[in-house]
Design a protein around this motif. Sequence first.
Motif, PDB file in Angstrom:
ATOM      1  N   ILE A  83      33.236 -48.411 -24.374  1.00  0.00           N
ATOM      2  CA  ILE A  83      32.196 -49.343 -24.818  1.00  0.00           C
ATOM      3  C   ILE A  83      31.198 -49.583 -23.692  1.00  0.00           C
ATOM      4  O   ILE A  83      29.974 -49.514 -23.887  1.00  0.00           O
ATOM      5  N   GLN A  84      31.711 -49.869 -22.491  1.00  0.00           N
ATOM      6  CA  GLN A  84      30.842 -50.113 -21.332  1.00  0.00           C
ATOM      7  C   GLN A  84      30.000 -48.890 -21.007  1.00  0.00           C
ATOM      8  O   GLN A  84      28.804 -48.997 -20.737  1.00  0.00           O
ATOM      9  N   SER A  85      30.627 -47.727 -21.018  1.00  0.00           N
ATOM     10  CA  SER A  85      29.926 -46.488 -20.701  1.00  0.00           C
ATOM     11  C   SER A  85      28.789 -46.230 -21.691  1.00  0.00           C
ATOM     12  O   SER A  85      27.672 -45.866 -21.298  1.00  0.00           O
ATOM     13  N   GLY A  86      29.058 -46.432 -22.966  1.00  0.00           N
ATOM     14  CA  GLY A  86      28.022 -46.238 -23.983  1.00  0.00           C
ATOM     15  C   GLY A  86      26.870 -47.215 -23.808  1.00  0.00           C
ATOM     16  O   GLY A  86      25.695 -46.838 -23.911  1.00  0.00           O
ATOM     17  N   GLY A 136      31.532 -52.785 -29.446  1.00  0.00           N
ATOM     18  CA  GLY A 136      32.662 -53.625 -29.829  1.00  0.00           C
ATOM     19  C   GLY A 136      32.891 -53.589 -31.328  1.00  0.00           C
ATOM     20  O   GLY A 136      34.035 -53.510 -31.798  1.00  0.00           O
ATOM     21  N   ALA A 137      31.809 -53.636 -32.096  1.00  0.00           N
ATOM     22  CA  ALA A 137      31.928 -53.578 -33.560  1.00  0.00           C
ATOM     23  C   ALA A 137      32.445 -52.228 -34.024  1.00  0.00           C
ATOM     24  O   ALA A 137      33.238 -52.138 -34.968  1.00  0.00           O
ATOM     25  N   LYS A 138      32.041 -51.176 -33.341  1.00  0.00           N
ATOM     26  CA  LYS A 138      32.454 -49.826 -33.723  1.00  0.00           C
ATOM     27  C   LYS A 138      33.958 -49.620 -33.572  1.00  0.00           C
ATOM     28  O   LYS A 138      34.585 -48.929 -34.377  1.00  0.00           O
ATOM     29  N   TYR A 139      34.543 -50.216 -32.553  1.00  0.00           N
ATOM     30  CA  TYR A 139      35.964 -49.984 -32.259  1.00  0.00           C
ATOM     31  C   TYR A 139      36.880 -51.093 -32.767  1.00  0.00           C
ATOM     32  O   TYR A 139      38.033 -51.153 -32.388  1.00  0.00           O
ATOM     33  N   ARG A 140      36.380 -51.971 -33.618  1.00  0.00           N
ATOM     34  CA  ARG A 140      37.245 -53.029 -34.186  1.00  0.00           C
ATOM     35  C   ARG A 140      38.047 -52.514 -35.325  1.00  0.00           C
ATOM     36  O   ARG A 140      37.835 -51.702 -36.067  1.00  0.00           O
TER      37      ARG A 140
END
Length: 140
Positions: A83-86, A136-140
């Motif tokens: 997430i941070q990297s993206g 964050g929404a993508k990986y929930r």
Amino acid sequence: MNKQETNSNNWQARTKKNTINLGMWTFAWVVTTAIAAFAPKFIWDFNTLLTVTAVVINVLVGFGMIFANKKHLHGLDEMQQKIQSGAMALSLGVGLVLGCSYELLEDIKLISFEPEISHLVIVMCITYMIGIIKGGAKYR
């Protein structure tokens, strides 16, 4: 307490410590930036030695913040790192493309004012926050 709970607690404690450390370095960098930007005019009446010293301290604290950020990122789990990297890649790309275009607008006289780095910083921060939220929404 089993081994998995112990490892989880250690990871959480380490992440909390790294986050607090990053927050302190970031706060220190913001303070030294404010000092370097405003003190020459409002505190020491453009004293060159004090101003250069303030800028050097700001750069050194900035590098401390960079290293604290790197340590923080390395301590995150794989999903948080992704997430941070993206978000960072998005912010860097938008900052580079819009920053160059913004400067170009002034160079070719399509805007009459000189571009300010603060505008670019604001755009990059907003882009980074959007990247974090979307990731964050993508990986929930």
